[in-house]
Design an enzyme around this catalytic site. Structure first.
Site, PDB file in Angstrom:
ATOM      1  N   GLU A 183       0.789  -1.230   0.000  1.00  0.00           N
ATOM      2  CA  GLU A 183       0.000   0.000   0.000  1.00  0.00           C
ATOM      3  C   GLU A 183       0.825   1.286   0.000  1.00  0.00           C
ATOM      4  O   GLU A 183       0.260   2.371  -0.102  1.00  0.00           O
ATOM      5  CB  GLU A 183      -0.971  -0.010   1.187  1.00  0.00           C
ATOM      6  CG  GLU A 183      -2.071  -1.034   1.011  1.00  0.00           C
ATOM      7  CD  GLU A 183      -2.968  -1.163   2.224  1.00  0.00           C
ATOM      8  OE1 GLU A 183      -4.162  -1.443   2.035  1.00  0.00           O
ATOM      9  OE2 GLU A 183      -2.485  -0.995   3.358  1.00  0.00           O
ATOM     10  N   GLU A 220      -0.516  -5.334  15.403  1.00  0.00           N
ATOM     11  CA  GLU A 220      -0.356  -5.303  13.949  1.00  0.00           C
ATOM     12  C   GLU A 220       1.108  -5.163  13.537  1.00  0.00           C
ATOM     13  O   GLU A 220       1.536  -5.756  12.542  1.00  0.00           O
ATOM     14  CB  GLU A 220      -1.171  -4.152  13.368  1.00  0.00           C
ATOM     15  CG  GLU A 220      -1.089  -4.068  11.860  1.00  0.00           C
ATOM     16  CD  GLU A 220      -1.996  -2.993  11.283  1.00  0.00           C
ATOM     17  OE1 GLU A 220      -2.140  -2.949  10.055  1.00  0.00           O
ATOM     18  OE2 GLU A 220      -2.558  -2.203  12.068  1.00  0.00           O
TER      19      GLU A 220
END
Length: 678
Positions: A469, A613
């Site tokens: 991304e 994460e």
């Protein structure tokens, strides 16, 4: 990088209290409220997140309950009523974290039970356990046991409190008196921030005394957002007293009459009784764990892998049309939205372990196929275009500031791949005809309209956000292009299986979508890529799961190039899992195990080793990362492979310190696979 990993892992272990390496239990004996990341008990519908404060719950999260509120202009998960918060006083003094000793908390993963225990001076030893009942999707239970060290009087209260975001709170208290039972119902309802949903919760005490000998329950109204019911009980020295609280939470997103239904479900739990509730809960979890991963040789790896499995099992429920967000039911992370995290990272492990759980995730996408068609139409394309962030309606829910919403189109192929793999594992032609093929054909039609036809070998896919991304608005992204090709191929294969004539344009387009290479022979991430750092796996996904690249030499070349392009921090956990899987299949066990540990050890948070994460991150539980690591174990070290004819086992290697890997309950036939260490 290995030196960095060793230092980081050492610091991580320093920050986390020592743990038992029991394969099923994670135990914390040093509870530091300022450095505490709760662990979740959930049943795929309702999640309860633990607190360092005795008898408290940090969060109660319901799957499928979304509304707009102060977190932005897109829909968000909502906190539900905190229906298991309790107060306990002994001889007129309330118990809190400062007044207790020997505080221990333990998660039993085998039966999804979270237990806290402590001593209250010289007066009592206390244990309580939370359950999110697997057999009852909207119902939870707290079981309390108090052993008196001397004669004491307890005062216990169940407190129902509405989260701040809810409005128009209404509080109710009812007693239902029957010859065989008295049921005290503490109930609340409230509207979600825009008034879209009615959220309701109800609970009741379950006493151990015979009918007619139970304590008297008293109701107290405190303010609009909180009320409680309480009772008192005298306990003799040496006696142990048991009681429970059962509660249910449901919204108008789940039921047309949530207020009455919350009370009905709570009454049902009351009359089932504690023993039957726990019996069926435990049986349900026993059934889930028939599909297991057993590691012989490293107790901590075994416990960690069980924790990952436990969380994925907890966040998904059979027989629904829900799919998990990156943080599952552990909180409000990513607004509870559904991304590619579901299909590409969590789904494959669940599909081989429990196809019925994977089916719920597919049902979520199937029921939103019409919304995906509308999304394609709005963007000028044919077929179905799934949104990057999806919630209740299936419309695009990505915040406007994130370019992934308009441009991260590979999600459409990710959904198609999941649909094809569901058929591949189950061989369910009826499902393929009724649900799988409509998704596969509509998404294939999207790609035939999405490509730009610039001549043979140049059916380009331009202006996308890559799977990596950090690469925004690029052309011919490797993963997007290869995933689009796979989507078109799967739709063609599905049509033939069903005796239908596939659109010939699907394979024509697939055969002309380019996958680029650099001058050094490495697969190029996108047309403008020249060696920059990457946020997450992209090119390496072409070897697995896409099977676009099958040559071992090319797979290794791409691995050795891109593994040096991932920064040591700030990137999501699943990338290293792909490296693990591919190196395990290449037979490089040293590198595979290095990346296995690097995928999650630096991401662990105390006191329950919950995965964040990113390395050093503080937003657990990251179910996406857990799903990636489980794929590394199942498909990497274990060598499981999903083929059009079902699951097979391919060549792979185990870490040096694993003596044996056993995988049970795989696929519809519940097969077992194993791999011996060297």
């Amino acid at each position: 990088m290995k030196n960095i990993l060793i230092i980081f892992s050492f610091l991580t272990l320093l920050s986390i209290p020592s743990f038992s390496q029991d394969p099923w239990k994670i135990t914390a004996t040093q509870i530091n409220p300022s450095n505490y990341y709760g662990i979740t008990v959930a049943n795929g519908m309702i999640g309860i997140v633990s607190s360092p404060e005795p008898f408290k719950v940090k969060d109660v999260v319901l799957a499928g309950a979304y509304d707009l509120y102060g977190r932005g202009r897109v829909s968000n998960f909502l906190r539900s009523f905190n229906l298991l918060n309790m107060r306990l006083g002994i001889d007129g003094h309330d118990i809190d974290a400062k007044s207790i000793t020997g505080f221990k908390q333990e998660l039993d993963m085998h039966h999804s039970a979270f237990t806290s225990s402590f001593d209250y001076g010289d007066k009592a030893s206390i244990t309580y356990t939370y359950y999110s009942l697997r057999q009852l999707p909207y119902t939870v239970l707290m079981d309390v046991s108090i052993t008196a060290k001397k004669d004491i009087t307890i005062n216990s209260a169940s407190v129902m409190e509405a989260p701040d975001a809810l409005k128009d709170v209404q509080n109710y208290y009812n007693e239902i008196d029957r010859p065989h039972v008295v049921i005290s119902l503490l109930t609340s309802s409230a509207k979600s921030p825009t008034g879209k949903l009615l959220m309701c919760a109800s609970n009741t005490f379950l006493f151990s005394e015979l009918h007619g000998q139970e304590p008297r329950v008293i109701h107290e109204m405190w303010d609009n957002s909180m009320h409680l019911m309480k009772f008192s009980k005298s306990i003799k020295a040496g006696e142990t007293y048991h009681f429970s609280i059962a509660g249910s939470s449901i919204t108008s997103a789940h039921h047309d009459d949530p207020l009455n239904e919350a009370e009905r479900l709570t009454i049902y739990a009351k009359l089932e009784g504690r023993d039957r509730l726990l019996k069926f809960h435990q049986q349900a979890w026993d059934s889930l764990w028939k599909s297991d991963i057993i590691i012989d040789g490293n107790a901590q790896d075994q416990q960690d892998v069980h924790s990952m499995m436990y969380h994925l099992y907890s966040f998904v429920r059979e027989g629904t049309a829900y799919s998990p967000s990156p943080m599952g039911l552990s909180g409000l992370g990513y607004n509870g939205h559904v991304f590619w995290d579901a299909e590409l990272w969590m789904y494959p492990a669940l599909l081989v372990l429990h196809p019925e759980l994977a089916e719920s995730m597919m049902e979520y996408r199937f029921q939103r196929l019409d919304a995906a068609r509308r999304n394609a139409f709005a963007n000028g394309f044919k077929g179905a275009m799934y949104p990057w962030e999806s919630a209740e309606s299936g419309a695009e829910e990505t915040p406007v500031w994130a370019l992934s919403g308009p441009f991260e189109h590979h999600i459409t192929a990710d959904v198609a791949m999941a649909a094809w793999n569901y058929y591949a594992v189950t061989q369910d032609k009826q499902w393929l005809r009724e649900k799988g093929y409509p998704m596969l054909s509509a998404t294939a039609d999207f790609w035939t309209s999405r490509v730009e036809r610039n001549g043979p070998g140049h059916y380009d896919i331009k202006n996308v956000v890559a799977a990596d991304e950090w690469a925004e608005n690029v052309d011919n992204n490797a993963f997007t292009n290869a995933a689009a090709k796979a989507n078109l191929q799967y739709a063609t294969q599905a049509a033939k299986i069903l005796g239908l004539s596939p659109n010939p344009d699907w394979m024509h387009v697939a055969n002309n979508i380019p996958v680029l290479k650099m001058d050094n022979g490495v697969t190029q991430e996108h047309a403008a890529y020249h060696g920059e750092g990457i946020k997450q796996a992209d090119v390496n996904l072409l070897a697995y799961p896409l099977k676009e690249i099958t040559d071992a030499g090319q797979i290794r070349k791409d691995l050795e190039y891109y593994e040096t392009r991932v920064p040591n921090e700030g990137t999501p956990a699943m990338t290293q899992a792909v490296f693990t899987l591919l190196y395990a299949r290449l037979g490089d066990t040293s590198k595979a195990y290095h990346w296995f540990k690097d995928a999650y050890l630096p991401n662990l948070n105390p006191p329950f080793r919950v995965i964040a994460e990113t390395k050093g991150g503080t937003n657990p539980y990251f179910a996406t990362g857990a799903g990636g690591i489980l794929q590394a174990v199942l498909m990497g070290f274990g060598g499981l492979e999903i083929t059009p004819k079902g699951i097979i086992q391919v060549k792979s290697s185990l870490p040096a310190n694993w003596k044996k890997l056993s995988i049970t309950g795989i696929g519809p036939e519940q097969k077992a696979y194993s791999r011996e260490g060297k």
